[in-house]
Each structure stands twice: as C-alpha cells, then as structure tokens.
Design a protein around this motif. Structure first.
Motif, PDB file in Angstrom:
ATOM      1  N   ASP A  16     -13.827  -0.575   2.253  1.00 14.24           N
ATOM      2  CA  ASP A  16     -13.460  -1.123   0.951  1.00 14.24           C
ATOM      3  C   ASP A  16     -12.049  -1.720   0.960  1.00 14.24           C
ATOM      4  OD1 ASP A  16     -15.887  -0.221   0.131  1.00 14.24           O
ATOM      5  OD2 ASP A  16     -15.129   1.276  -1.277  1.00 14.24           O
ATOM      6  N   SER A  17     -11.829  -2.584   0.012  1.00 21.12           N
ATOM      7  CA  SER A  17     -10.527  -3.207  -0.150  1.00 21.12           C
ATOM      8  C   SER A  17      -9.462  -2.149  -0.459  1.00 21.12           C
ATOM      9  CB  SER A  17     -10.629  -4.204  -1.308  1.00 21.12           C
ATOM     10  OG  SER A  17      -9.459  -4.939  -1.406  1.00 21.12           O
ATOM     11  N   VAL A  19      -8.116   0.205   1.579  1.00 23.72           N
ATOM     12  CA  VAL A  19      -8.119   1.466   2.329  1.00 23.72           C
ATOM     13  C   VAL A  19      -7.123   1.467   3.495  1.00 23.72           C
ATOM     14  CG1 VAL A  19     -10.505   2.055   1.710  1.00 23.72           C
ATOM     15  CG2 VAL A  19     -10.048   0.779   3.832  1.00 23.72           C
ATOM     16  N   LYS A  21      -7.204  -1.241   6.180  1.00 19.08           N
ATOM     17  CA  LYS A  21      -7.740  -1.876   7.387  1.00 19.08           C
ATOM     18  C   LYS A  21      -6.686  -2.769   8.057  1.00 19.08           C
ATOM     19  CE  LYS A  21     -11.079  -3.885   5.125  1.00 19.08           C
ATOM     20  NZ  LYS A  21     -10.708  -3.355   3.784  1.00 19.08           N
ATOM     21  N   THR A  22      -6.125  -3.669   7.275  1.00 18.07           N
ATOM     22  CA  THR A  22      -5.133  -4.601   7.811  1.00 18.07           C
ATOM     23  C   THR A  22      -3.893  -3.842   8.295  1.00 18.07           C
ATOM     24  OG1 THR A  22      -5.939  -6.311   6.304  1.00 18.07           O
ATOM     25  CG2 THR A  22      -3.779  -6.668   7.271  1.00 18.07           C
ATOM     26  N   SER A  23      -3.499  -2.818   7.538  1.00 24.46           N
ATOM     27  CA  SER A  23      -2.315  -2.029   7.910  1.00 24.46           C
ATOM     28  C   SER A  23      -2.520  -1.282   9.225  1.00 24.46           C
ATOM     29  CB  SER A  23      -1.988  -1.014   6.810  1.00 24.46           C
ATOM     30  OG  SER A  23      -1.707  -1.670   5.601  1.00 24.46           O
ATOM     31  N   SER A  34       3.754  -2.423   6.224  1.00 20.82           N
ATOM     32  CA  SER A  34       4.306  -2.984   4.998  1.00 20.82           C
ATOM     33  C   SER A  34       3.686  -2.299   3.782  1.00 20.82           C
ATOM     34  CB  SER A  34       4.028  -4.492   4.963  1.00 20.82           C
ATOM     35  OG  SER A  34       4.234  -4.971   3.659  1.00 20.82           O
ATOM     36  N   ASN A 125      -8.123   7.227   6.454  1.00 22.48           N
ATOM     37  CA  ASN A 125      -6.718   6.767   6.470  1.00 22.48           C
ATOM     38  C   ASN A 125      -5.911   7.312   5.282  1.00 22.48           C
ATOM     39  OD1 ASN A 125      -4.607   5.168   7.642  1.00 22.48           O
ATOM     40  ND2 ASN A 125      -4.968   3.607   6.066  1.00 22.48           N
ATOM     41  N   LYS A 126      -4.611   7.136   5.369  1.00 25.98           N
ATOM     42  CA  LYS A 126      -3.626   7.522   4.340  1.00 25.98           C
ATOM     43  C   LYS A 126      -3.499   9.035   4.208  1.00 25.98           C
ATOM     44  CE  LYS A 126      -4.323   3.283   1.596  1.00 25.98           C
ATOM     45  NZ  LYS A 126      -4.131   2.647   0.284  1.00 25.98           N
ATOM     46  N   VAL A 129      -0.328  10.647   2.408  1.00 30.11           N
ATOM     47  CA  VAL A 129      -0.178  10.814   0.961  1.00 30.11           C
ATOM     48  C   VAL A 129      -0.427  12.286   0.637  1.00 30.11           C
ATOM     49  CG1 VAL A 129      -1.011  10.148  -1.329  1.00 30.11           C
ATOM     50  CG2 VAL A 129      -0.983   8.473   0.523  1.00 30.11           C
ATOM     51  N   SER A 158      -2.785   7.710   9.655  1.00 31.42           N
ATOM     52  CA  SER A 158      -1.857   7.130   8.695  1.00 31.42           C
ATOM     53  C   SER A 158      -1.258   5.875   9.314  1.00 31.42           C
ATOM     54  CB  SER A 158      -0.727   8.108   8.344  1.00 31.42           C
ATOM     55  OG  SER A 158       0.317   7.409   7.682  1.00 31.42           O
TER      56      SER A 158
HETATM   57  P1  GDP Z   1      -7.077  -3.363   3.345  1.00 26.20           P
HETATM   58  O1  GDP Z   1      -7.471  -4.055   2.080  1.00 26.20           O
HETATM   59  O2  GDP Z   1      -8.114  -2.361   3.750  1.00 26.20           O
HETATM   60  O3  GDP Z   1      -6.757  -4.302   4.455  1.00 26.20           O
HETATM   61  O4  GDP Z   1      -5.769  -2.499   3.016  1.00 26.20           O
HETATM   62  P2  GDP Z   1      -4.238  -2.859   3.347  1.00 26.20           P
HETATM   63  O5  GDP Z   1      -3.960  -2.669   4.800  1.00 26.20           O
HETATM   64  O6  GDP Z   1      -3.905  -4.181   2.768  1.00 26.20           O
HETATM   65  O7  GDP Z   1      -3.494  -1.681   2.575  1.00 26.20           O
HETATM   66  C1  GDP Z   1      -3.622  -1.541   1.172  1.00 26.20           C
HETATM   67  C2  GDP Z   1      -2.383  -0.831   0.638  1.00 26.20           C
HETATM   68  O8  GDP Z   1      -2.340   0.503   1.143  1.00 26.20           O
HETATM   69  C3  GDP Z   1      -1.060  -1.463   1.043  1.00 26.20           C
HETATM   70  O9  GDP Z   1      -0.160  -1.335  -0.051  1.00 26.20           O
HETATM   71  C4  GDP Z   1      -0.594  -0.643   2.214  1.00 26.20           C
HETATM   72  O10 GDP Z   1       0.804  -0.625   2.317  1.00 26.20           O
HETATM   73  C5  GDP Z   1      -1.137   0.730   1.833  1.00 26.20           C
HETATM   74  N1  GDP Z   1      -1.455   1.559   3.017  1.00 26.20           N
HETATM   75  C6  GDP Z   1      -2.205   1.221   4.079  1.00 26.20           C
HETATM   76  N2  GDP Z   1      -2.292   2.226   4.958  1.00 26.20           N
HETATM   77  C7  GDP Z   1      -1.588   3.252   4.439  1.00 26.20           C
HETATM   78  C8  GDP Z   1      -1.301   4.587   4.876  1.00 26.20           C
HETATM   79  O11 GDP Z   1      -1.714   5.061   5.944  1.00 26.20           O
HETATM   80  N3  GDP Z   1      -0.560   5.361   4.027  1.00 26.20           N
HETATM   81  C9  GDP Z   1      -0.070   4.897   2.843  1.00 26.20           C
HETATM   82  N4  GDP Z   1       0.663   5.722   2.098  1.00 26.20           N
HETATM   83  N5  GDP Z   1      -0.335   3.650   2.412  1.00 26.20           N
HETATM   84  C10 GDP Z   1      -1.058   2.833   3.194  1.00 26.20           C
END
Ligand code: GDP
Ligand code: MG
Length: 180
Positions: A16-17, A19, A21-23, A34, A125-126, A129, A158
């Motif tokens: 899902d958006s 979560v 993935k890109t990070s 970021s 992931n995450k 938190v 994470s």
């Molecule tokens: P995507 O839509 O799945 O690609 O998600 P993004 O990589 O764009 O991340 C969505 C948001 O979650 C961003 O604000 C990231 O900074 C944050 N984020 C991603 N991974 C983590 C993590 O492991 N821990 C925390 N606290 N935030 C994260």
C-alpha cells in the motif's frame, strides 16, 4: 582466470501507499532516508550489485506506487520477476490486510511457471515507531500468515533507522538467485 558472469535479478516491490517501499529501496541502495513523503520516485528502478555465494549479482529493484492498479501497470511489468517483495506498515493494520490481495494479484499478472514455488518475501516496516501503543500487527501474526503462504521469509525493518534493511535485501537476492 575464471570469468564471472553477472546475473541480473528483477525484483518487484509491492504494498500500500505510504508503507515505506521507496524509503526501503533508497536506504538499501543509496543509504539515505527522507521524512518527506514523495508519491513518486525519479527512477522506475534502482540497482545494486552484490556478491552472493561468490556470484556477482545485479539486483534491479522496481518501485511501484501503491495506489496504482495492476491493470494500469500491465502484466509485462511483472513478467520475468525473480522475487516479489511485499511491504506493510506494522503500525497500520489495513496495510497488512491487503497483503493477500497484493500476493494474489502479483501471481495473476506475473504468471510465473510454478506459482507455488515463486519466491516472495514479507517486510514489516516502520518498527522504529514506538509510542507505546502504535503497533497494530504482531510479529506472530505476520509469521503465521507467512507460514500459511508456503513459508514466505519475514523481516521486520526500519528504513528510517536502517534496521534489517541490508539483511532483508540480501535474503531477497539469495532467494531470487535460487529461483532464477
Ligand atoms: P511508499 O509509498 O510505500 O513508497 O512509502 P514512502 O517510502 O514514500 O514512505 C512514506 C512515509 O513514511 C514517508 O514520510 C517516509 O519518510 C516514512 N517512512 C518510510 N519508512 C519509514 C520507517 O521505517 N520508519 C518511519 N518512522 N517512517 C518511515
Ligand atoms: Mg513510493
């Protein structure tokens, strides 16, 4: 001198958006994180070279936007994949509830020769938190799902703290290479 054949492995990251993935990809390949949310990434994929069992491997990791539907991405995008990485956010229950859909949709569109043997990996992931009651999905619940889906490997990660990210993608490369 023995020549080393480079092996290209195609990896698709789904979930899902929001979560992470890109990070996760960005942390793994570029060692960067970021806070800012960017719905899209500049490139469609990132590559990383690594050695697996003395074999030189190029991981080609494809990013997707969670809100996009498979139909719009097209079956060609998924075909030829060597591994599918499923990502959810351990703090947001509904991102785990969609794992069945992502899993089944992937198989439907990638149509691998033997769907029962296709390598998936699940990332929760995450895990950084931690405000006392943020966790929605327990490690056990995730593990049980993985067992029910023919023993998918599970990693808690994470992208923010770079926790387990290397290990998870190393495992991705290993099972992708094994499948290839
Ligand atoms: P995507 O839509 O799945 O690609 O998600 P993004 O990589 O764009 O991340 C969505 C948001 O979650 C961003 O604000 C990231 O900074 C944050 N984020 C991603 N991974 C983590 C993590 O492991 N821990 C925390 N606290 N935030 C994260
Ligand atoms: Mg993204």
């Amino acid at each position: 001198m023995a020549s080393r054949k480079r092996t290209l492995l195609k990896v698709i990251v789904l979930g899902d958006s929001g979560v992470g993935k890109t990070s996760l990809m960005n942390q793994y390949v570029n060692k960067k994180f970021s806070q800012q949310y960017k719905a899209t990434i500049g490139a469609d994929f990132l590559t990383k070279e690594l050695l697996i069992d003395e074999k030189l491997v190029t991981l080609q990791i494809w990013d997707t936007a969670g809100q996009e539907r498979f139909q719009s991405l097209g079956g060609a995008f998924y075909r030829g994949a060597d591994c599918c990485v499923l990502v959810y956010d351990v703090n947001v229950g509904r991102t785990f509830e969609t794992m069945d859909n992502w899993h089944d949709e992937f198989l439907k569109h990638a149509s691998p020769s033997d769907p029962t043997k296709f390598p998936f990996i699940l990332l929760g992931n995450k895990v950084d938190v931690d405000d006392g009651n943020s966790r929605a999905i327990s490690e056990k619940k995730a593990n049980d799902w993985c067992v029910s889906r023919s023993n998918i490997p599970y990693f808690e990660t994470s992208a923010k703290n770079d926790y387990n990210v290397d290990d998870a993608f190393h495992s991705v490369a290993k099972i992708a290479l094994h499948h290839e």
